[in-house]
Structures are given as structure tokens and as C-alpha cells.
Design an enzyme around this catalytic site. Sequence first.
Site, mmCIF file in Angstrom:
data_model
loop_
_atom_site.group_PDB
_atom_site.id
_atom_site.type_symbol
_atom_site.label_atom_id
_atom_site.label_comp_id
_atom_site.label_asym_id
_atom_site.label_seq_id
_atom_site.Cartn_x
_atom_site.Cartn_y
_atom_site.Cartn_z
ATOM 1 C CB SER A 42 -5.759 -1.312 0.732
ATOM 2 O OG SER A 42 -5.550 -0.132 1.444
ATOM 3 C CD GLU A 90 -10.024 -5.821 6.891
ATOM 4 O OE1 GLU A 90 -9.010 -5.087 6.934
ATOM 5 O OE2 GLU A 90 -10.185 -6.737 6.063
ATOM 6 C CD GLU A 146 -2.522 -1.442 2.569
ATOM 7 O OE1 GLU A 146 -3.462 -0.709 2.903
ATOM 8 O OE2 GLU A 146 -2.068 -2.348 3.271
ATOM 9 N NE ARG A 196 -13.237 1.995 6.780
ATOM 10 C CZ ARG A 196 -12.238 1.757 5.952
ATOM 11 N NH1 ARG A 196 -11.347 2.692 5.669
ATOM 12 N NH2 ARG A 196 -12.083 0.551 5.414
ATOM 13 N N GLY A 202 -7.757 5.145 5.434
ATOM 14 C CA GLY A 202 -7.265 5.987 4.351
ATOM 15 C C GLY A 202 -7.721 7.430 4.487
ATOM 16 C CG ASP A 259 -14.022 -2.311 6.535
ATOM 17 O OD1 ASP A 259 -14.361 -1.120 6.698
ATOM 18 O OD2 ASP A 259 -12.951 -2.651 5.985
ATOM 19 C CE1 TYR A 317 -7.407 3.846 -0.747
ATOM 20 C CE2 TYR A 317 -6.965 1.591 -1.423
ATOM 21 C CZ TYR A 317 -7.057 2.547 -0.438
ATOM 22 O OH TYR A 317 -6.787 2.211 0.872
ATOM 23 C CG ASN A 365 -9.314 -0.883 7.953
ATOM 24 O OD1 ASN A 365 -8.571 -1.569 7.277
ATOM 25 N ND2 ASN A 365 -10.642 -0.957 7.846
#
Length: 321
Positions: free
Chosen positions: A153, A279, A20, A265, A285, A267, A226, A281
Site C-alpha cells: 500500500s 511489484e 495496513e 495484481r 485491496g 504494478d 485510498y 501484490n
Amino acid sequence: MSDSKQRLRLAILMGGPSPEHDISLATGSLIARHIDRSKYDVREVSIPKDAKWEVPNNIDVAFIAMHGEYGEDGTIQALLETVNVPYTGSGVAASALAMDKVKSAELFRARGMSVPDYLSVEYAEWKIVPYKTVGAVRRFGYPAIVKPVDCGSSVGVTVVQATAQLADALTTAFSFSPRVMIQKYISGHEVTCGILDEGGQTKPVALPPTQIIQRQAKFFDYSAKYTQGATEEITPPRLPLTTIQKIQETALAAHRALGCSGMSRTDMIVADDDIYVLETNTIPGMTATSLYPQAAAVAGIPFTQLLNKLIQEAITRKRHA
């Protein structure tokens, strides 16, 4: 630390050795453009892919804008602690735990959260006894998600529809990590929810969740995350208020279970009157298409103000450590 009347010397750390790397550079560059220069003397530090670099001298605080290996797994956090530099986001233990999808899934289940069925496969095990993995996957069935245990990601992730596709998916995932997670695919509403944790006496706050509707990909993969226009992102979701509240409660529970700081964050999938945690994060991002700053904006927190809150949390946490 510099005099209180002077600007704080802030290093924005970006890049690094993970897959990443480029996304991290985009995150770091956007942060640099939106930092309040009246408060901070900003130094942009691009860490090369070989991770050979030195922490800049005379830094008051570091903003970690690095995703995946080295940046999000506790490595750079440990390095900054050895040189006594406060940094944004979660500490060493929480970062490492969140980065390991298997260990975090075990923890989420232990705390009463729903997690899709899964199994962990080591590369050596797959090469020596592949039939064992095939049999284990059949127990919870297809479709299944195959992903590296410690990448973010959606790097190296494949949706597998049948046994015949499993070997190729594992080969892809193993090219990024020696451990792979195979997880039952749950069909439902794809959502994510950020947490803003300013520390001190302030309790963590769940930002408005976002519902992710795919326009092209089958799931929220690297390209979908992205590429402008690849998904429809709805904040808050087109879901009942009680469901939205439960999403926020689940994200808060995941944040606390891992021991996160500053931001996170999580998911999730909403399906069958339940919320399944995928998961968490610890360094979401911060690019132009990223969900965390979008959710903060909906909550009435402009990007520059959000960055300042995260930096101040880092300083406060270090002060009270």
C-alpha cells in the site's frame, strides 16, 4: 467439511499487526457485505494489532483479507496450513517471495522482465557507512524511490529528488522495516494488471489493465490509493492495444514466476517502449476504491461472483494438494 447441501463455513480474516490494519478492516467488511450468504455461513474475524487470536473452530475455508505483514507474507498462510484450513490467494512460498521487493525483483529480472535499477540497504549498514549508500544511489541517479522492502500500500514510500532528501526518506522507510529498497524512478504511464487464477484445468487470466493518472500525488501513494477522487483510473488504459496486451502478458509472467494462486495484481510503468515491473501484490485491496475488483467488473465479473471464484479456487487447491 460441512455437508454439500449446507452452506460452507467461511471465516473472513481481517486486521492484523501490519501498518495496513485499517485498510484490511475495510477490505474485510466490504467482502462480508458482498458474500453470497446462500452459499456461505460467514464469520468475520478481526485480528488485533498484537496478532493474539485463535483460528475459529469448524471452519471450511478462510478468506484472507489482510494486507502487508502477517497477512500477505506467508505467516497466516502457514498457520492455516497447520490446522488444515484451505484459504484464498497464494501459498506460503509465493506470498513470502512476492512480499520481498528485492527478492521478487531479482526473480523478475532472471525471467527476462525489465525492472528499474535498485539497491537494498540494511539499517545497520546505513547507520555505520551512510556514504556507501549515497554513492550507490548516485550511480543510477535521481529522482529515486525509497521504500520498505516488505510493506504494501505504498506505506513508508518517498520520492527523493536529491541527496539532501535521502536521509529523511530512509528514516521514514526504516521505521517500517529493517531493510529498504532504493529504486530508480521511472517516468512513464503508471499501470496495474490483475490476474484471476481459478486453478485446476483453468489457465490464469489477465484482467483488463488499469492506467493510473495522479490528480494530487506524484505517485500512487497510500493517500492516492485510498482517497476517493485522488486519481483518475482508466480501465482499460488509453494505450495502444499491443501495449495493453504486453502489460497483460507481463502480469501473467510475474504471477507465474512467483508461483501465485487465486489472484495477484502487478504494478508496472510503461516507458521508453518497455514495461518495467515494480511489484506484485498477492492480496490486492478490495475496498470501494480498489483496482482489482474494478478491473474484474470491466471484465464482466461482478464482485460477488469474483469472491465466489476465489473461494472455490481455495477449496479446489486444497482438495488436490
